[in-house]
Design an enzyme around this catalytic site. Structure first.
Site, PDB file in Angstrom:
ATOM      1  CG  ASP A  17     -39.263  62.543  23.782  1.00  0.00           C
ATOM      2  OD1 ASP A  17     -38.747  61.710  24.635  1.00  0.00           O
ATOM      3  OD2 ASP A  17     -38.853  63.322  23.003  1.00  0.00           O
ATOM      4  CG  HIS A  55     -43.053  60.557  20.270  1.00  0.00           C
ATOM      5  ND1 HIS A  55     -42.315  60.357  18.984  1.00  0.00           N
ATOM      6  CD2 HIS A  55     -42.806  61.930  20.552  1.00  0.00           C
ATOM      7  CE1 HIS A  55     -41.530  61.572  18.906  1.00  0.00           C
ATOM      8  NE2 HIS A  55     -41.719  62.290  19.767  1.00  0.00           N
TER       9      HIS A  55
HETATM   10 ZN   LIG Z   1     -41.935  66.089  22.754  1.00  0.00          ZN
END
Ligand SMILES: [Zn+2]
Length: 268
Positions: free
Chosen positions: A64, A224
Site C-alpha cells: 500500500d 508498504h
Molecule cells: Zn495506506
C-alpha cells in the site's frame, strides 16, 4: 390512577428501548455474518488444488501507499529474481507527482507483471466515514491516474485506507475489496536517521519475523512500498518464502475464479 398511567408509560418506554437495542444488535451481527460468509466462501474454495499439484503454497504480498520512485522499483526487481508477482494498491496523487514521483515506478511494476489496485487519491479519506462525493472522487481519480500511465490497465481490486469501509459500499463496489490477514506493521519499523547498524538490522528482522511467523498458504500479507526498511525486509522475506516452498502471486491469481466485485476478502 395517575400512578398507574406513570407506571404504564415507564414500562412502554422500557420495552421500546429494549426492542430498539435488540434491532441494533441484530443489524450489527448480521453485517458481521455477511462479512464472515464472504470470507468463508473464499476460505472454502480458494485453497488452490492447482498449486498443490505444482507443490507450491501460494500467498499474495500486497503493498500500500506507493508507488515510490526508488523502493517500489527495488521491490519489483527482488520479486523478479524469483518469478514472483505482487499487488500494489496505489495512491493517486503519488502517481501524479509529489515527493514520491511514482509514475515511472507504477509503469515498471505493471510491465513486470505485477497487479495494480486502488488505495485512494489523497490517502486522507476513510471509506466508512467520508461522503459519497469524496468516496467516488477518491476512487475515480485514482483509477484515472493509473490509466494515465497504463492505458489499458484492468483495475479490479481496491484496498480501503486503514481497511475501513461500510458493508454497503463493499456490496455496491465494482471492485473486489481486499483486506489482509498477515500484518507485520512495517510502517512502525522504518529507519530513523539516528539508527545504529544493529538497530536498523533489528527493525528489518522484526518485519521479517512478523511475516514469516504468521504466513500460511493463501495468506494476504500487508506491507508498504514507501520505506527503505520494508524494501530491505522484502529481500529477506522473498528468499525465505522461496526456501519454504511458497510462491508469491497477485491477489487476482490467488483468488482465481472466486474473485467477484462487491465482495470483501481478507484471508485464504
Ligand atoms: Zn495506506
Amino acid at each position: 390512577m395517575r400512578k398507574i398511567i406513570k407506571i404504564t408509560a415507564f414500562l412502554l418506554l422500557f420495552v421500546t428501548l429494549f426492542l430498539v437495542s435488540c434491532e441494533k444488535e441484530e443489524k450489527h451481527s448480521l453485517n458481521n455474518l455477511d462479512d464472515l460468509a464472504v470470507i468463508a466462501t473464499h476460505e472454502e474454495t480458494t485453497s488452490a488444488p492447482e498449486s498443490e499439484a505444482q507443490g507450491k503454497k501460494r500467498v499474495a504480498i500486497t503493498f500500500d501507499d506507493g508507488p515510490h520512485n526508488v523502493y517500489t522499483k527495488r521491490i519489483v526487481d527482488e520479486l523478479e529474481k524469483y518469478g514472483f508477482h505482487a499487488t500494489f494498491f496505489v495512491v493517486g496523487n503519488r502517481i501524479d507527482g509529489g515527493t514520491y514521483n511514482g509514475s515511472s515506478a507504477l509503469k515498471y511494476a505493471y510491465e513486470k507483471g505485477n497487479e495494480i489496485g486502488i488505495h485512494g487519491y489523497t490517502h486522507k479519506a476513510y471509506y466508512n466515514k467520508c461522503s459519497d462525493e469524496v468516496y467516488d472522487s477518491e476512487l475515480k481519480n485514482t483509477e484515472k491516474a493509473i490509466k494515465n500511465v497504463i492505458k489499458n490497465a484492468d483495475v479490479r481490486l481496491m484496498r480501503p485506507v486503514g481497511g475501513h469501509i461500510t458493508s454497503e459500499r463493499v456490496q455496491q463496489s465494482k471492485y473486489s475489496v481486499i483486506l489482509w490477514n498477515v500484518d507485520p506493521e512495517d510502517w512502525k519499523y522504518k529507519y530513523s536517521s539516528g539508527d545504529s547498524d544493529e538497530a536498523a538490522a533489528q527493525k528489518v528482522e522484526t518485519i521479517v519475523s512478523g511475516v514469516m511467523e504468521n504466513v500460511s498458504e493463501g495468506s494476504i500479507i500487508l506491507m508498504h512500498d514507501i520505506y527503505e526498511s520494508t524494501a530491505d525486509a522484502v529481500c529477506i522475506i522473498l528468499e525465505r518464502l522461496f526456501e519454504e516452498g511458497y510462491e508469491v502471486v497477485t491477489v487476482s491469481e490467488l483468488l482465481g475464479e472466486n474473485r467477484a466485485s462487491g465482495k470483501k476478502y481478507s484471508c485464504g
